[in-house]
Design a protein around this motif. Structure first.
Motif, PDB file in Angstrom:
ATOM      1  N   GLU A   1       0.846  -1.204  -0.065  1.00 24.69           N
ATOM      2  CA  GLU A   1      -0.103   0.092   0.030  1.00 24.69           C
ATOM      3  C   GLU A   1       0.862   1.205   0.165  1.00 24.69           C
ATOM      4  OE1 GLU A   1      -2.716  -0.436   3.153  1.00 24.69           O
ATOM      5  OE2 GLU A   1      -3.786  -2.160   2.562  1.00 24.69           O
ATOM      6  N   VAL A   2       1.980   1.141   0.704  1.00 25.55           N
ATOM      7  CA  VAL A   2       2.741   2.432   0.838  1.00 25.55           C
ATOM      8  C   VAL A   2       3.393   2.538  -0.592  1.00 25.55           C
ATOM      9  CG1 VAL A   2       5.077   3.350   1.509  1.00 25.55           C
ATOM     10  CG2 VAL A   2       3.433   2.172   3.320  1.00 25.55           C
ATOM     11  N   TRP A   3       3.746   1.560  -1.223  1.00 24.08           N
ATOM     12  CA  TRP A   3       4.485   1.676  -2.692  1.00 24.08           C
ATOM     13  C   TRP A   3       3.690   2.197  -3.730  1.00 24.08           C
ATOM     14  CZ3 TRP A   3       9.127   3.326  -1.886  1.00 24.08           C
ATOM     15  CH2 TRP A   3       9.873   3.102  -0.873  1.00 24.08           C
ATOM     16  N   SER A   4       2.423   1.406  -3.558  1.00 26.63           N
ATOM     17  CA  SER A   4       1.263   1.947  -4.682  1.00 26.63           C
ATOM     18  C   SER A   4       0.949   3.405  -4.333  1.00 26.63           C
ATOM     19  CB  SER A   4       0.192   0.931  -4.641  1.00 26.63           C
ATOM     20  OG  SER A   4      -0.605   1.112  -3.153  1.00 26.63           O
ATOM     21  N   GLY A   5       0.945   3.998  -3.028  1.00 24.42           N
ATOM     22  CA  GLY A   5       0.627   5.203  -3.028  1.00 24.42           C
ATOM     23  C   GLY A   5       1.666   6.170  -3.648  1.00 24.42           C
ATOM     24  N   PHE A   6       2.973   5.579  -3.408  1.00 24.25           N
ATOM     25  CA  PHE A   6       4.126   6.420  -3.931  1.00 24.25           C
ATOM     26  C   PHE A   6       3.857   6.442  -5.520  1.00 24.25           C
ATOM     27  CE2 PHE A   6       8.608   6.465  -5.535  1.00 24.25           C
ATOM     28  CZ  PHE A   6       9.043   7.587  -4.692  1.00 24.25           C
ATOM     29  N   GLY A   7       3.838   5.396  -5.978  1.00 23.86           N
ATOM     30  CA  GLY A   7       3.190   5.147  -7.539  1.00 23.86           C
ATOM     31  C   GLY A   7       2.541   5.950  -8.114  1.00 23.86           C
ATOM     32  N   GLU A   8       1.243   6.248  -7.094  1.00 19.01           N
ATOM     33  CA  GLU A   8       0.274   7.281  -7.598  1.00 19.01           C
ATOM     34  C   GLU A   8       0.963   8.500  -7.709  1.00 19.01           C
ATOM     35  OE1 GLU A   8      -3.078   7.219  -5.034  1.00 19.01           O
ATOM     36  OE2 GLU A   8      -3.457   5.093  -5.169  1.00 19.01           O
ATOM     37  N   LYS A   9       1.964   8.930  -6.973  1.00 20.48           N
ATOM     38  CA  LYS A   9       2.476  10.353  -7.198  1.00 20.48           C
ATOM     39  C   LYS A   9       3.334  10.182  -8.401  1.00 20.48           C
ATOM     40  CE  LYS A   9       1.070  12.267  -3.200  1.00 20.48           C
ATOM     41  NZ  LYS A   9       0.271  13.219  -3.299  1.00 20.48           N
ATOM     42  N   LEU A  10       4.090   9.090  -8.757  1.00 25.04           N
ATOM     43  CA  LEU A  10       4.882   8.919  -9.943  1.00 25.04           C
ATOM     44  C   LEU A  10       4.102   9.010 -11.051  1.00 25.04           C
ATOM     45  CD1 LEU A  10       7.172   6.072  -9.154  1.00 25.04           C
ATOM     46  CD2 LEU A  10       7.862   8.311  -9.141  1.00 25.04           C
ATOM     47  N   GLY A  11       2.878   8.694 -10.983  1.00 26.32           N
ATOM     48  CA  GLY A  11       1.916   8.744 -12.324  1.00 26.32           C
ATOM     49  C   GLY A  11       1.310  10.347 -12.509  1.00 26.32           C
ATOM     50  N   SER A  12       1.566  11.306 -11.492  1.00 21.44           N
ATOM     51  CA  SER A  12       1.287  12.715 -11.763  1.00 21.44           C
ATOM     52  C   SER A  12       1.996  13.155 -12.941  1.00 21.44           C
ATOM     53  CB  SER A  12       1.335  13.371 -10.459  1.00 21.44           C
ATOM     54  OG  SER A  12       2.515  13.553 -10.049  1.00 21.44           O
ATOM     55  N   GLU A  13       1.589  14.237 -13.227  1.00 24.10           N
ATOM     56  CA  GLU A  13       2.183  15.129 -14.186  1.00 24.10           C
ATOM     57  C   GLU A  13       3.685  15.442 -13.851  1.00 24.10           C
ATOM     58  OE1 GLU A  13       2.002  19.307 -16.463  1.00 24.10           O
ATOM     59  OE2 GLU A  13       0.126  18.509 -15.933  1.00 24.10           O
ATOM     60  N   ARG A  14       3.889  15.752 -12.321  1.00 27.77           N
ATOM     61  CA  ARG A  14       5.064  16.395 -11.910  1.00 27.77           C
ATOM     62  C   ARG A  14       5.976  14.889 -11.672  1.00 27.77           C
ATOM     63  NH1 ARG A  14       9.544  18.228 -11.571  1.00 27.77           N
ATOM     64  NH2 ARG A  14      10.300  18.873  -9.391  1.00 27.77           N
ATOM     65  N   GLY A  15       5.305  13.880 -11.367  1.00 27.84           N
ATOM     66  CA  GLY A  15       6.046  12.549 -10.921  1.00 27.84           C
ATOM     67  C   GLY A  15       6.635  12.082 -12.420  1.00 27.84           C
ATOM     68  N   GLN A  16       5.957  12.275 -13.478  1.00 28.92           N
ATOM     69  CA  GLN A  16       6.465  11.899 -14.672  1.00 28.92           C
ATOM     70  C   GLN A  16       7.306  12.706 -15.329  1.00 28.92           C
ATOM     71  OE1 GLN A  16       5.460   8.938 -16.784  1.00 28.92           O
ATOM     72  NE2 GLN A  16       4.941   8.638 -14.625  1.00 28.92           N
ATOM     73  N   GLU A  17       7.461  14.103 -14.905  1.00 29.78           N
ATOM     74  CA  GLU A  17       8.595  14.924 -15.367  1.00 29.78           C
ATOM     75  C   GLU A  17       9.875  14.238 -14.582  1.00 29.78           C
ATOM     76  OE1 GLU A  17       9.595  19.662 -14.420  1.00 29.78           O
ATOM     77  OE2 GLU A  17       7.343  19.140 -14.719  1.00 29.78           O
ATOM     78  N   VAL A  18       9.521  14.085 -13.228  1.00 29.71           N
ATOM     79  CA  VAL A  18      10.864  13.748 -12.369  1.00 29.71           C
ATOM     80  C   VAL A  18      11.334  12.431 -13.260  1.00 29.71           C
ATOM     81  CG1 VAL A  18      11.284  12.715 -10.197  1.00 29.71           C
ATOM     82  CG2 VAL A  18      10.166  14.651 -10.341  1.00 29.71           C
ATOM     83  N   CYS A  19      10.235  11.372 -13.342  1.00 23.89           N
ATOM     84  CA  CYS A  19      10.798  10.228 -13.687  1.00 23.89           C
ATOM     85  C   CYS A  19      11.652  10.551 -15.236  1.00 23.89           C
ATOM     86  CB  CYS A  19       9.429   9.336 -14.043  1.00 23.89           C
ATOM     87  SG  CYS A  19       8.918   8.611 -12.735  1.00 23.89           S
ATOM     88  N   GLY A  20      11.116  11.400 -15.888  1.00 23.90           N
ATOM     89  CA  GLY A  20      11.835  11.614 -17.217  1.00 23.90           C
ATOM     90  C   GLY A  20      13.159  11.914 -17.168  1.00 23.90           C
ATOM     91  N   ASN A  21      13.680  12.539 -15.981  1.00 28.72           N
ATOM     92  CA  ASN A  21      15.045  13.049 -15.661  1.00 28.72           C
ATOM     93  C   ASN A  21      15.747  12.019 -15.071  1.00 28.72           C
ATOM     94  OD1 ASN A  21      14.916  15.759 -16.571  1.00 28.72           O
ATOM     95  ND2 ASN A  21      13.622  16.138 -14.877  1.00 28.72           N
ATOM     96  N   MET A  22      15.311  10.719 -15.065  1.00 25.07           N
ATOM     97  CA  MET A  22      16.148   9.587 -14.307  1.00 25.07           C
ATOM     98  C   MET A  22      16.920   8.696 -15.321  1.00 25.07           C
ATOM     99  SD  MET A  22      13.520   8.333 -11.275  1.00 25.07           S
ATOM    100  CE  MET A  22      13.049   9.032  -9.959  1.00 25.07           C
TER     101      MET A  22
END
Length: 100
Positions: free
Chosen positions: A63-84
């Protein structure tokens, strides 16, 4: 608890928090200085409560990691992922179930 307080306020990085606690944790949770260290924030379910008839509370790692995953799915999260680096994105996708 320390991460929940220090990360949002930019007091310390995740790495600094893990490094600061490293000498206080069992060997199985020690830093490896790699991607798996991220998982050490919630490596398994935590059972809280006592053994005297009170109901126990279970904090589930999934549940903790799926909640974190929801943040990754946001527009800002995808922007951060794009820089990894790709390896980091793949690891977070596997850990959270959300494409990074």
């Amino acid at each position: 608890a320390m991460a929940a307080w220090m990360l949002p306020t930019d007091d310390h990085s995740m790495y600094e928090i893990l490094l600061g606690g490293d000498s206080y944790v069992p060997d199985e949770f020690r830093l490896l200085n790699g991607l798996r260290d991220v998982e050490m924030f919630m490596p398994r379910d935590i059972h809280a409560g006592n053994d005297y008839g009170s109901s126990k509370i279970i904090f589930r790692a999934k549940e903790v990691w799926s909640g974190f995953g929801e943040k990754l799915g946001s527009e800002r999260g995808q922007e951060v992922c794009g820089n990894m680096m790709q390896e980091s994105r793949d690891f977070l996708t596997q850990l959270t179930g959300q494409k990074c």
